[in-house]
Design a protein around this motif. Structure first.
Motif, PDB file in Angstrom:
ATOM      1  N   ALA A  24       0.825  -1.213   0.000  1.00 21.17           N
ATOM      2  CA  ALA A  24       0.000   0.000   0.000  1.00 21.17           C
ATOM      3  C   ALA A  24       0.856   1.259   0.000  1.00 21.17           C
ATOM      4  N   ARG A  25       0.402   2.241  -0.756  1.00 21.59           N
ATOM      5  CA  ARG A  25       1.099   3.532  -0.811  1.00 21.59           C
ATOM      6  C   ARG A  25       0.404   4.599   0.026  1.00 21.59           C
ATOM      7  N   GLY A  26      -0.748   4.269   0.593  1.00 23.65           N
ATOM      8  CA  GLY A  26      -1.456   5.225   1.425  1.00 23.65           C
ATOM      9  C   GLY A  26      -2.587   4.552   2.188  1.00 23.65           C
ATOM     10  N   PHE A  27      -2.980   5.172   3.308  1.00 21.86           N
ATOM     11  CA  PHE A  27      -4.062   4.670   4.135  1.00 21.86           C
ATOM     12  C   PHE A  27      -5.104   5.763   4.328  1.00 21.86           C
ATOM     13  N   LEU A  28      -6.359   5.372   4.314  1.00 24.10           N
ATOM     14  CA  LEU A  28      -7.465   6.259   4.675  1.00 24.10           C
ATOM     15  C   LEU A  28      -8.117   5.678   5.917  1.00 24.10           C
ATOM     16  N   PHE A  29      -8.090   6.428   7.014  1.00 31.32           N
ATOM     17  CA  PHE A  29      -8.711   5.991   8.269  1.00 31.32           C
ATOM     18  C   PHE A  29     -10.000   6.763   8.517  1.00 31.32           C
ATOM     19  N   ASP A  30     -11.047   6.048   8.886  1.00 33.25           N
ATOM     20  CA  ASP A  30     -12.196   6.695   9.484  1.00 33.25           C
ATOM     21  C   ASP A  30     -11.770   7.238  10.851  1.00 33.25           C
ATOM     22  N   MET A  31     -12.534   8.163  11.405  1.00 33.81           N
ATOM     23  CA  MET A  31     -12.180   8.728  12.694  1.00 33.81           C
ATOM     24  C   MET A  31     -12.982   8.092  13.833  1.00 33.81           C
ATOM     25  N   ASP A  32     -14.288   8.405  13.931  1.00 32.20           N
ATOM     26  CA  ASP A  32     -15.111   7.926  15.049  1.00 32.20           C
ATOM     27  C   ASP A  32     -15.320   6.420  14.959  1.00 32.20           C
ATOM     28  N   GLY A  33     -14.921   5.715  15.999  1.00 31.82           N
ATOM     29  CA  GLY A  33     -15.103   4.272  16.034  1.00 31.82           C
ATOM     30  C   GLY A  33     -13.944   3.496  15.460  1.00 31.82           C
ATOM     31  N   THR A  34     -13.009   4.202  14.826  1.00 33.07           N
ATOM     32  CA  THR A  34     -11.827   3.545  14.252  1.00 33.07           C
ATOM     33  C   THR A  34     -10.557   4.038  14.942  1.00 33.07           C
ATOM     34  N   LEU A  35     -10.331   5.347  14.897  1.00 36.71           N
ATOM     35  CA  LEU A  35      -9.169   5.925  15.574  1.00 36.71           C
ATOM     36  C   LEU A  35      -9.495   6.384  16.985  1.00 36.71           C
ATOM     37  N   VAL A  36     -10.682   6.970  17.162  1.00 34.75           N
ATOM     38  CA  VAL A  36     -11.044   7.578  18.445  1.00 34.75           C
ATOM     39  C   VAL A  36     -12.528   7.373  18.719  1.00 34.75           C
ATOM     40  N   LEU A  37     -12.911   7.667  19.963  1.00 32.58           N
ATOM     41  CA  LEU A  37     -14.315   7.808  20.335  1.00 32.58           C
ATOM     42  C   LEU A  37     -14.470   9.094  21.128  1.00 32.58           C
ATOM     43  N   GLY A  38     -15.580   9.816  20.885  1.00 27.14           N
ATOM     44  CA  GLY A  38     -15.883  11.036  21.621  1.00 27.14           C
ATOM     45  C   GLY A  38     -17.374  11.103  21.866  1.00 27.14           C
ATOM     46  N   ASP A  39     -17.893  12.341  22.047  1.00 27.32           N
ATOM     47  CA  ASP A  39     -19.333  12.490  22.235  1.00 27.32           C
ATOM     48  C   ASP A  39     -19.982  12.883  20.910  1.00 27.32           C
ATOM     49  N   GLN A  40     -21.256  13.315  20.964  1.00 29.04           N
ATOM     50  CA  GLN A  40     -21.995  13.606  19.740  1.00 29.04           C
ATOM     51  C   GLN A  40     -21.407  14.758  18.947  1.00 29.04           C
ATOM     52  N   ARG A  41     -20.652  15.639  19.597  1.00 31.75           N
ATOM     53  CA  ARG A  41     -20.034  16.769  18.899  1.00 31.75           C
ATOM     54  C   ARG A  41     -18.520  16.602  18.792  1.00 31.75           C
ATOM     55  N   ASN A  42     -18.069  15.344  18.917  1.00 32.44           N
ATOM     56  CA  ASN A  42     -16.639  15.021  18.807  1.00 32.44           C
ATOM     57  C   ASN A  42     -15.805  15.725  19.861  1.00 32.44           C
ATOM     58  N   HIS A  43     -16.389  15.923  21.047  1.00 30.65           N
ATOM     59  CA  HIS A  43     -15.634  16.439  22.179  1.00 30.65           C
ATOM     60  C   HIS A  43     -15.160  15.257  23.022  1.00 30.65           C
ATOM     61  N   GLY A  44     -14.125  15.483  23.814  1.00 35.88           N
ATOM     62  CA  GLY A  44     -13.630  14.438  24.694  1.00 35.88           C
ATOM     63  C   GLY A  44     -13.094  13.227  23.947  1.00 35.88           C
ATOM     64  N   LEU A  45     -12.381  13.470  22.849  1.00 37.89           N
ATOM     65  CA  LEU A  45     -11.866  12.357  22.043  1.00 37.89           C
ATOM     66  C   LEU A  45     -10.836  11.557  22.823  1.00 37.89           C
ATOM     67  N   ALA A  46     -10.897  10.242  22.670  1.00 45.07           N
ATOM     68  CA  ALA A  46      -9.911   9.347  23.277  1.00 45.07           C
ATOM     69  C   ALA A  46      -9.471   8.333  22.231  1.00 45.07           C
ATOM     70  N   PRO A  47      -8.150   8.155  22.032  1.00 45.67           N
ATOM     71  CA  PRO A  47      -7.677   7.183  21.039  1.00 45.67           C
ATOM     72  C   PRO A  47      -8.099   5.771  21.399  1.00 45.67           C
ATOM     73  N   LEU A  48      -8.476   4.996  20.395  1.00 47.66           N
ATOM     74  CA  LEU A  48      -8.781   3.589  20.587  1.00 47.66           C
ATOM     75  C   LEU A  48      -7.484   2.787  20.613  1.00 47.66           C
ATOM     76  N   PRO A  49      -7.489   1.602  21.224  1.00 46.35           N
ATOM     77  CA  PRO A  49      -6.252   0.809  21.320  1.00 46.35           C
ATOM     78  C   PRO A  49      -5.608   0.567  19.964  1.00 46.35           C
ATOM     79  N   GLY A  50      -4.327   0.843  19.894  1.00 44.63           N
ATOM     80  CA  GLY A  50      -3.560   0.615  18.674  1.00 44.63           C
ATOM     81  C   GLY A  50      -3.563   1.757  17.685  1.00 44.63           C
ATOM     82  N   ALA A  51      -4.417   2.765  17.892  1.00 46.97           N
ATOM     83  CA  ALA A  51      -4.547   3.838  16.903  1.00 46.97           C
ATOM     84  C   ALA A  51      -3.278   4.687  16.807  1.00 46.97           C
ATOM     85  N   LEU A  52      -2.777   5.145  17.935  1.00 43.37           N
ATOM     86  CA  LEU A  52      -1.573   5.970  17.906  1.00 43.37           C
ATOM     87  C   LEU A  52      -0.382   5.189  17.377  1.00 43.37           C
TER      88      LEU A  52
END
Length: 290
Positions: A24-52
């Protein structure tokens, strides 16, 4: 990882996935539910395991990646800033939203005036591209109506948007997904219900500019200067990232850390199913290191 395949086929397919990950020459990551989880307005984001760790490994290997969220409450720069706060080494250019792909499309089509049903996360990228943002008031004339996160929606707004469509405006939606993943569970989006009301009254076509559209995939590929077939698309929503990746020829990697589970992925048509289903990015990290 592949419950619907024989052990022999599973081994062959796993080997093919690893081969494509390495190539692969590039990756496209979704954000919510893949890299992080937050609230309805994307506040309080926390990385999911392995994301960083996964994004840091890509940086060390010199493999580019972008993050594409269908959320529009913030500008791409605003989302990038929030991700940097929780540890992601992400510059602004690698953060994409439906406003990013919409701007490319509107400029290409020569649209000059656009009604935006959303906030600054949508209006600012358009204005920066030289597109006039028209308020949804009265009976406005515009080339397009662009719908996103807009809980301030009202009957007056609906009437104005419909008049614009009756006057010839095309309608574009950031997303037609019903839900997105938060730390509190799934949350209802606004683009789909607003689009449904406008379509019911006008009979218009709803054009999607966020995921799972090919406009979104091509926008990401152009940002990384690769072809869609050279991308790995990683996401948690069976209705978004997987169909988009498969249609564009990218490697489709599904995770169970957000909206999707094995049953949801198995219910997809064969041509839209992920190439591999993982618990989360920790498993992807293991495959990339193997």
């Amino acid at each position: 990882m592949f419950p619907d395949l024989s052990p022999e086929a599973t081994a062959d397919r796993a080997s093919e996935v690893v081969r494509r990950l390495r190539a692969a020459r590039g990756f496209l990551f979704d954000m919510d539910g893949t890299l992080v989880l937050g609230d309805q307005r994307n506040h309080g984001l926390a990385p999911l395991p392995g994301a960083l760790e996964t994004t840091r490994l890509l940086d060390r290997r010199g493999v580019g990646y972008v993050v594409f969220t269908n959320g529009t409450p913030r500008t791409p720069q605003g989302y990038a800033q929030e991700l940097r706060k929780v540890g992601f080494a992400l510059d602004d250019s690698r953060m994409l939203t439906p406003a990013s792909s919409a701007v490319e499309l509107f400029v290409r089509r020569g649209y000059r005036r656009v009604i935006v049903l959303g906030g600054e996360g949508m209006t600012l990228p358009l204005r920066e591209a030289g597109i006039e943002v028209v308020e949804p008031v009265g009976r406005p004339q515009a080339d397009a109506v662009f719908i996103g996160w807009y809980r301030e929606f009202s009957i007056d707004t609906l009437e104005s948007a419909c008049h614009a469509v009756w006057g010839g405006a095309q309608v574009f939606s950031a997303s037609q997904s019903m839900f997105f993943a938060t730390a509190q569970g799934r949350a209802l989006g606004t683009s789909r219900p607003i689009s449904a009301m406008i379509r019911d009254l006008t009979g218009c076509r709803i054009n999607i500019v966020g995921k799972p559209s090919q406009e979104a995939l091509r926008c990401a590929a152009r940002r990384l200067r690769v072809s869609p077939r050279e991308l790995v698309v990683v996401g948690d929503d069976p209705s978004l990232e997987m169909p988009m990746a498969r249609r564009g020829g990218a490697l489709a990697v599904a995770v169970r850390s957000g909206l999707g589970d094995d049953e949801a992925y198995a219910q997809l048509p064969e041509a839209q199913r992920p190439h591999v289903v993982l618990d989360g990015l920790n498993d992807l990290l293991g495959l990339m290191r193997s």
